[in-house]
Design a protein around this motif. Structure first.
Motif, short mmCIF file in Angstrom:
data_model
loop_
_atom_site.label_atom_id
_atom_site.label_comp_id
_atom_site.label_asym_id
_atom_site.label_seq_id
_atom_site.Cartn_x
_atom_site.Cartn_y
_atom_site.Cartn_z
N ARG A 50 16.28 22.50 37.66
CA ARG A 50 17.34 21.50 37.61
C ARG A 50 16.72 20.12 37.76
N LYS A 51 17.53 19.12 37.57
CA LYS A 51 17.07 17.74 37.63
C LYS A 51 17.31 17.16 39.02
N VAL A 52 16.60 16.06 39.29
CA VAL A 52 16.83 15.32 40.53
C VAL A 52 18.28 14.85 40.53
N PHE A 53 18.87 14.76 41.70
CA PHE A 53 20.25 14.30 41.84
C PHE A 53 20.34 12.82 41.48
N ARG A 54 20.75 12.52 40.25
CA ARG A 54 20.82 11.13 39.79
C ARG A 54 21.77 10.30 40.66
N SER A 55 22.88 10.88 41.06
CA SER A 55 23.84 10.12 41.88
C SER A 55 23.21 9.73 43.22
N THR A 58 21.08 6.67 42.66
CA THR A 58 21.94 5.48 42.59
C THR A 58 22.35 5.02 43.98
N GLN A 59 22.74 5.96 44.84
CA GLN A 59 23.13 5.60 46.22
C GLN A 59 21.97 4.96 46.98
N ILE A 60 20.79 5.52 46.82
CA ILE A 60 19.61 4.97 47.50
C ILE A 60 19.36 3.55 47.00
N ALA A 61 19.39 3.35 45.68
CA ALA A 61 19.14 2.03 45.10
C ALA A 61 20.15 0.99 45.57
N GLU A 62 21.38 1.42 45.78
CA GLU A 62 22.43 0.50 46.25
C GLU A 62 22.29 0.17 47.73
N THR A 69 10.08 5.60 44.89
CA THR A 69 9.64 6.53 43.86
C THR A 69 10.46 7.80 43.98
N VAL A 70 10.75 8.42 42.83
CA VAL A 70 11.52 9.66 42.80
C VAL A 70 10.73 10.71 42.01
N GLY A 71 10.75 11.95 42.50
CA GLY A 71 10.10 13.04 41.79
C GLY A 71 10.83 14.34 41.99
N GLY A 72 10.58 15.27 41.07
CA GLY A 72 11.17 16.60 41.17
C GLY A 72 11.99 16.93 39.95
N GLY A 73 11.59 17.93 39.19
CA GLY A 73 12.35 18.37 38.04
C GLY A 73 12.28 17.45 36.84
N ILE A 74 11.35 16.53 36.84
CA ILE A 74 11.23 15.56 35.75
C ILE A 74 10.27 16.12 34.71
N ASP A 75 10.79 16.35 33.49
CA ASP A 75 9.92 16.91 32.47
C ASP A 75 10.13 16.32 31.08
N ILE A 77 10.87 12.28 28.82
CA ILE A 77 11.06 10.83 28.81
C ILE A 77 12.51 10.49 29.15
N GLU A 78 13.44 11.33 28.70
CA GLU A 78 14.86 11.10 28.99
C GLU A 78 15.12 11.17 30.50
N ASP A 79 14.48 12.10 31.18
CA ASP A 79 14.62 12.19 32.64
C ASP A 79 14.11 10.92 33.30
N VAL A 80 12.96 10.46 32.85
CA VAL A 80 12.37 9.24 33.41
C VAL A 80 13.33 8.07 33.20
N SER A 81 13.81 7.90 31.99
CA SER A 81 14.73 6.80 31.68
C SER A 81 15.99 6.86 32.53
N ALA A 82 16.55 8.06 32.68
CA ALA A 82 17.78 8.21 33.45
C ALA A 82 17.59 7.81 34.90
N LEU A 83 16.45 8.19 35.47
CA LEU A 83 16.20 7.86 36.89
C LEU A 83 15.88 6.38 37.08
N LEU A 84 15.15 5.80 36.14
CA LEU A 84 14.91 4.36 36.21
C LEU A 84 16.22 3.60 36.05
N ASP A 85 17.08 4.04 35.14
CA ASP A 85 18.40 3.43 34.96
C ASP A 85 19.26 3.57 36.21
#
Length: 105
Positions: A50-55, A58-62, A69-75, A77-85
């Motif tokens: 599964r993917k890292v909990f994107r929500s 977002t809470q951490i960034a806020e 830095t975030v890691g786990g389940g990233i495989d 470019i789309e995963d990278v983009s989503a987490l950076l976003d």
């Protein structure tokens, strides 16, 4: 900080893992105590496929104003983009880099 099921956990060599707190609140605490950067690793995301909990990202960034830095389940470019976003400043790619070294993540 190691994350499992959305909570910060602590263990030795991934054994006897115990829940120790909320990632957002602990991040806020460490930032207030003078940490200049944090690393959050979802330790079971890859094995659970599964993917890292994107929500959560977002809470951490806020909540914190220091880089993290975030890691786990990233495989991908789309995963990278989503987490950076979602607000992560950096991405940690570990298992995916070993499993697919030819990929340009």
């Amino acid at each position: 900080m190691d994350i499992r099921d959305g909570k910060i956990v602590k263990g030795i060599n991934f054994e006897d893992i115990k829940e120790v707190g909320n990632p957002v609140e602990l991040g806020k605490y460490y930032a207030q105590q003078g940490a200049d950067e944090l690393v959050y690793l979802d330790i079971t995301a890859t094995n659970e496929k599964r993917k890292v909990f994107r929500s959560l990202v977002t809470q951490i960034a806020e909540t914190i104003s220091i880089p993290f830095t975030v890691g786990g389940g990233i495989d991908s470019i789309e995963d990278v983009s989503a987490l950076l976003d979602a607000g992560a400043d950096k991405i940690s790619v570990n298992s995916a880099a070993v499993k697919k070294p030819q990929t340009n993540i």
